[in-house]
Design an enzyme around this catalytic site. Structure first.
Site, short mmCIF file in Angstrom:
data_model
loop_
_atom_site.label_atom_id
_atom_site.label_comp_id
_atom_site.label_asym_id
_atom_site.label_seq_id
_atom_site.Cartn_x
_atom_site.Cartn_y
_atom_site.Cartn_z
N CYS A 1 -0.52 8.36 12.06
CA CYS A 1 -0.17 9.30 13.12
C CYS A 1 -0.23 8.56 14.44
O CYS A 1 -0.78 7.47 14.53
CB CYS A 1 -1.17 10.45 13.16
SG CYS A 1 -1.39 11.24 11.56
N ARG B 1 5.36 6.39 14.37
CA ARG B 1 4.11 6.40 13.60
C ARG B 1 3.97 7.65 12.73
O ARG B 1 3.05 7.73 11.90
CB ARG B 1 2.90 6.31 14.53
CG ARG B 1 2.85 5.04 15.34
CD ARG B 1 1.57 4.98 16.15
NE ARG B 1 0.40 4.94 15.30
CZ ARG B 1 -0.13 3.84 14.78
NH1 ARG B 1 0.42 2.68 15.03
NH2 ARG B 1 -1.20 3.89 14.02
N TRP C 1 1.87 12.36 10.65
CA TRP C 1 2.44 12.11 9.34
C TRP C 1 1.39 12.64 8.36
O TRP C 1 0.30 12.12 8.26
CB TRP C 1 2.68 10.62 9.11
CG TRP C 1 3.29 10.32 7.79
CD1 TRP C 1 4.50 10.74 7.33
CD2 TRP C 1 2.72 9.53 6.73
NE1 TRP C 1 4.73 10.26 6.07
CE2 TRP C 1 3.66 9.53 5.68
CE3 TRP C 1 1.52 8.84 6.59
CZ2 TRP C 1 3.43 8.84 4.49
CZ3 TRP C 1 1.29 8.16 5.41
CH2 TRP C 1 2.25 8.17 4.37
N ASN D 1 -6.24 10.25 13.56
CA ASN D 1 -5.35 9.45 12.71
C ASN D 1 -6.21 8.84 11.61
O ASN D 1 -7.26 8.27 11.90
CB ASN D 1 -4.71 8.34 13.57
CG ASN D 1 -3.90 7.37 12.75
OD1 ASN D 1 -3.43 7.70 11.65
ND2 ASN D 1 -3.72 6.17 13.27
N GLY D 2 -5.78 8.97 10.35
CA GLY D 2 -6.56 8.40 9.24
C GLY D 2 -7.02 9.51 8.31
O GLY D 2 -6.48 10.62 8.32
N GLU E 1 14.82 -6.57 -2.28
CA GLU E 1 14.79 -6.07 -0.91
C GLU E 1 16.08 -5.30 -0.59
O GLU E 1 16.04 -4.27 0.07
CB GLU E 1 14.58 -7.24 0.06
CG GLU E 1 14.57 -6.88 1.52
CD GLU E 1 13.49 -5.89 1.94
OE1 GLU E 1 12.61 -5.56 1.12
OE2 GLU E 1 13.53 -5.43 3.09
N LYS F 1 16.03 -1.42 0.65
CA LYS F 1 16.63 -0.97 1.92
C LYS F 1 17.57 0.21 1.67
O LYS F 1 17.54 1.20 2.39
CB LYS F 1 17.42 -2.10 2.59
CG LYS F 1 16.62 -3.18 3.24
CD LYS F 1 15.90 -2.79 4.51
CE LYS F 1 14.51 -2.29 4.26
NZ LYS F 1 13.43 -3.17 4.11
N GLU G 1 15.65 3.49 0.68
CA GLU G 1 14.83 4.17 1.68
C GLU G 1 15.63 4.75 2.83
O GLU G 1 15.21 5.75 3.41
CB GLU G 1 13.70 3.27 2.19
CG GLU G 1 14.13 2.06 2.95
CD GLU G 1 12.97 1.17 3.35
OE1 GLU G 1 11.85 1.65 3.45
OE2 GLU G 1 13.22 -0.03 3.56
N HIS H 1 18.17 -6.56 -21.48
CA HIS H 1 17.05 -6.03 -22.28
C HIS H 1 16.85 -4.52 -22.07
O HIS H 1 15.80 -3.99 -22.39
CB HIS H 1 15.77 -6.80 -21.96
CG HIS H 1 15.90 -8.25 -22.29
ND1 HIS H 1 15.95 -8.72 -23.58
CD2 HIS H 1 16.04 -9.34 -21.49
CE1 HIS H 1 16.10 -10.05 -23.56
NE2 HIS H 1 16.15 -10.44 -22.30
N LYS I 1 5.98 4.22 9.28
CA LYS I 1 6.04 2.79 9.55
C LYS I 1 4.80 2.07 9.04
O LYS I 1 4.87 0.94 8.59
CB LYS I 1 6.20 2.57 11.06
CG LYS I 1 6.41 1.12 11.48
CD LYS I 1 7.77 0.63 11.05
CE LYS I 1 7.95 -0.85 11.30
NZ LYS I 1 9.04 -1.41 10.48
C1 F6R Z 1 10.19 -1.04 3.76
C2 F6R Z 1 8.92 -1.00 4.42
C3 F6R Z 1 7.69 -0.81 3.60
C4 F6R Z 1 6.61 -1.79 4.10
C5 F6R Z 1 5.29 -1.54 3.38
C6 F6R Z 1 4.24 -2.53 3.81
O1 F6R Z 1 11.23 -1.20 4.67
O2 F6R Z 1 8.85 -1.11 5.60
O3 F6R Z 1 7.94 -1.01 2.25
O4 F6R Z 1 7.06 -3.09 3.87
O5 F6R Z 1 4.85 -0.23 3.66
O6 F6R Z 1 4.03 -2.48 5.18
P1 F6R Z 1 3.26 -3.63 5.93
O7 F6R Z 1 4.11 -4.85 5.90
O8 F6R Z 1 3.06 -3.13 7.32
O9 F6R Z 1 1.99 -3.85 5.20
#
Ligand code: F6R
Length: 608
Positions: free
Chosen positions: A2, A27, A75, A101-102, A482, A486, A489, A505, A603
């Site tokens: 948050c 956030r 969040w 937050n947390g 990756e 992308k 998500e 397989h 994020k």
């Molecule tokens: C995907 C993405 C997430 C982060 C994951 C780890 O685009 O952003 O999969 O890579 O939550 O986040 P960090 O790197 O901050 O530990």
């Protein structure tokens, strides 16, 4: 996670809180709220939705006399993302307001006790217990009350708290979740992150774990949880506010994709000697320690895990050390065999991901050497690791990681070569060749970016396609993973990243007409094998797209070929992933998605 913001000073308080929250929306953005302290009353405005929805509740005039205030963008972790669960939370008497937050892990026990003492709760959140705990303490000064809360609450938390009877005081506390103070002239700010106050001040104080900070308009006092005074250390923020703004791009994600050449150049800067060797003195690890290492573990989540996948190839190939990679949330639970000869590398752009933090804490407890790779200076990971290697991507606001990923790849390539150098596993001439190629990466990525329009055109045919596979082998495998992540998500379509050779397989059963199969074929020693795997996909009706190096004759298997500059294996991961970021971006925007704030995602993930 948050976003928290707080202000005490002479400005109209809502004019600081609401724009501050807007800068923190990345956030968390399922609900938002503010509480203002007018001295004789607290007003609380909150609702589900985004900051724009919160603005609709604000009647500026009736709120202009506020002396201090706190705000929150949420969040959800405990309780549904609705208006009732939005922060701030208040006590029974509406004398205390709290944003948090947390997670307070022992909230249920605390709540039961408070209910037993007659307190009535309005929300399903863990956070509300804090307001009632403070109310229950009676006439204790607010900073002391918050210290007592911190001593009783378990888990990771950052708090901002105010009380009607102390309108010129704002109290913050931190354990695990980020909190910073912005110091102004006759005013002070509290926030989860710097952009919240950067338009007002560049002077900041990081609040460390298990610290409580008391802000008044003209003072900032820091204590530990016993109340012992601690001298606040002030830093100047040296990145400018524009760096956190969109800069004319329609979205942060696109801006950040385009920032990659710069970010990669910054990540390489000062880390290559004039003789083409890798210089990572910043790690401050004795060479003898690195030579004694007999095994490496790399732990990370999500996109960062894909950087870990590449790191395994790089470290094994160049430094000739065995490497295991783990999704951080799984690491501790498999009882990994670690000791003082193990090197554990935690990769996390935010440096706050709780799974990765827990994994590195576990490793340190076993006596292993821990290197953190983070994009955020002074992040929890940076502070908990024995050594830290920063990616220098700058703030990344788009939820989907882009520039932080390519800079992680570069950082891990530097680290792989550095380990190889220190351990004498590779000839200096070979390092020089690779490093020279790495220095070309910013220009190469720039040239891939110039193909964005062509990729956009290509993607128009697939706006309604629901099934994608992304395939690769060796160094191309993490790139494929990756690319799939992308697309999933931000475009909300099914996309599987798979090792190309593993398709036969099982998953090949899913290939039929209408499925788009993207093959990455930049790793020279497996490209022919991947190409023949792609033939198998084509034979089942898949539409084949290849990401291949310029000049590479890939035959006629592909319906479309996206070219990237030729370069050495593994280094190519950096260029090869860029068209896949663009592909996901264009498909998602054509589908009308909010790519900067994809649904259900945040994020930074500070919960297990
Ligand atoms: C995907 C993405 C997430 C982060 C994951 C780890 O685009 O952003 O999969 O890579 O939550 O986040 P960090 O790197 O901050 O530990």
């Amino acid at each position: 996670m948050c976003g928290i913001v707080g202000y005490v000073g002479p400005r109209p308080v809502i004019d600081v809180l609401v724009p501050g929250l807007a800068h923190l929306e990345y956030r968390g953005y399922d609900s938002a709220g503010i509480a203002l302290n007018h001295g004789n009353s607290l007003s609380v405005l909150k609702r589900a939705g985004r900051i724009a929805d919160l603005r609709l509740l604000i009647d500026q005039e009736s709120l202009d006399d506020a002396i201090s205030g706190i705000g929150h963008t949420r969040w959800a972790t405990h309780g549904a993302p609705n208006s009732g669960n939005a922060h701030p939370h208040v006590d029974c008497d509406r004398g205390v307001a709290v944003v948090h937050n947390g997670i307070i892990e022992n909230w249920a026990v605390l709540k039961e006790k408070l209910i037993g003492a007659g307190h009535e709760f309005e929300s399903d959140t863990d956070s509300e217990v804090v307001a009632h705990m403070i109310e229950d303490m009676g006439d204790v000064p607010l900073a002391e009350a918050v210290r007592r809360v911190m001593n009783q609450a378990e888990g990771a938390l950052a708090l901002a708290v105010m009380r009607r009877s102390e309108p010129d005081v704002l109290v913050g506390a931190r354990r695990g979740s980020p909190l910073v103070v912005g110091r102004g002239d006759g005013e002070n700010f509290l926030a989860s992150d710097i952009p919240a106050f950067l338009e007002h001040t560049r002077e900041m104080v990081v609040v460390d774990d298990d610290r409580v900070v008391e802000l008044r308009a003209d003072s900032v006092s820091l204590t530990d949880l016993e109340g012992n005074a601690i001298e606040p250390v002030q830093h100047k923020v040296d990145w400018n506010f524009e760096a956190a703004e969109r800069d004319g791009y329609p979205t942060f994600m696109l801006k950040e994709i385009y920032e990659q050449p710069h970010a990669i150049a910054d990540t390489l800067a000062g880390r290559v000697s004039p003789t083409g060797q890798v210089v990572l003195d910043e790690l401050e690890i004795d060479g003898r320690m690195l030579r004694a290492i007999d095994k490496v573990f790399v732990v990370a989540c999500g996109t960062s895990y894909h950087a870990a996948m590449m790191a395994k190839y790089a470290i094994e190939r160049w430094a000739r050390l065995p490497v295991e990679i783990d999704i951080a949330s799984e690491f501790r639970y498999r009882d990994p065999v670690l000791d003082s000869r193990s090197l554990v590398i935690g990769i996390s752009q935010s440096g706050e991901t709780i799974d990765t933090l827990a994994a590195v804490r576990y490793a340190r407890a076993q006596g292993s050497l821990v290197i953190g790779v983070s994009n955020v200076v002074e992040s929890a990971l940076a502070r908990e690791a024995d050594a830290v290697l920063y990616t220098r991507a700058g703030p990344e606001i788009g939820v989907a990681a882009t520039k932080t990923f390519t800079t992680q790849l570069v950082a891990m390539q530097l680290l792989g070569l550095y380990l190889a150098q220190v351990r004498g596993a590779v000839d200096p001439g070979a390092v020089e060749v690779l490093v020279t190629e790495m220095l070309r990466l910013p220009d190469q990525v720039e040239s891939v970016l110039s193909t964005s329009d062509a990729i956009e055109k290509l993607s128009r045919d697939w706006t309604d396609t629901r099934d994608y596979f992304f395939l690769g082998r060796s160094g191309d495998f993490p790139v494929a993973m990756e690319g799939a992540l992308k697309l999933k998500e931000i475009a909300y379509v099914r996309a599987e990243g798979y090792a190309a050779g593993e398709m036969k397989h099982g998953p090949i059963a899913l290939i039929e007409e209408g499925v788009v199969v993207v093959g990455v074929v930049t790793d020279s020693h497996v490209r022919t094998k991947t190409l023949s795997n792609m033939e198998e996909m084509k034979a089942r009706g898949g539409t084949i797209v290849l990401v291949a190096e310029e000049g590479d004759d890939v035959g006629n298997v592909a319906d479309h070929v996206i070219r990237v500059p030729a370069g050495p294996d593994l280094l190519c991961t950096v260029t090869a992933v860029v068209p896949l970021q663009l592909l996901a971006y264009h498909i998602a925007t054509a589908r009308g998605m909010d790519v900067d704030k994809p649904r259900n995602l945040a994020k930074t993930v500070t919960v297990e």
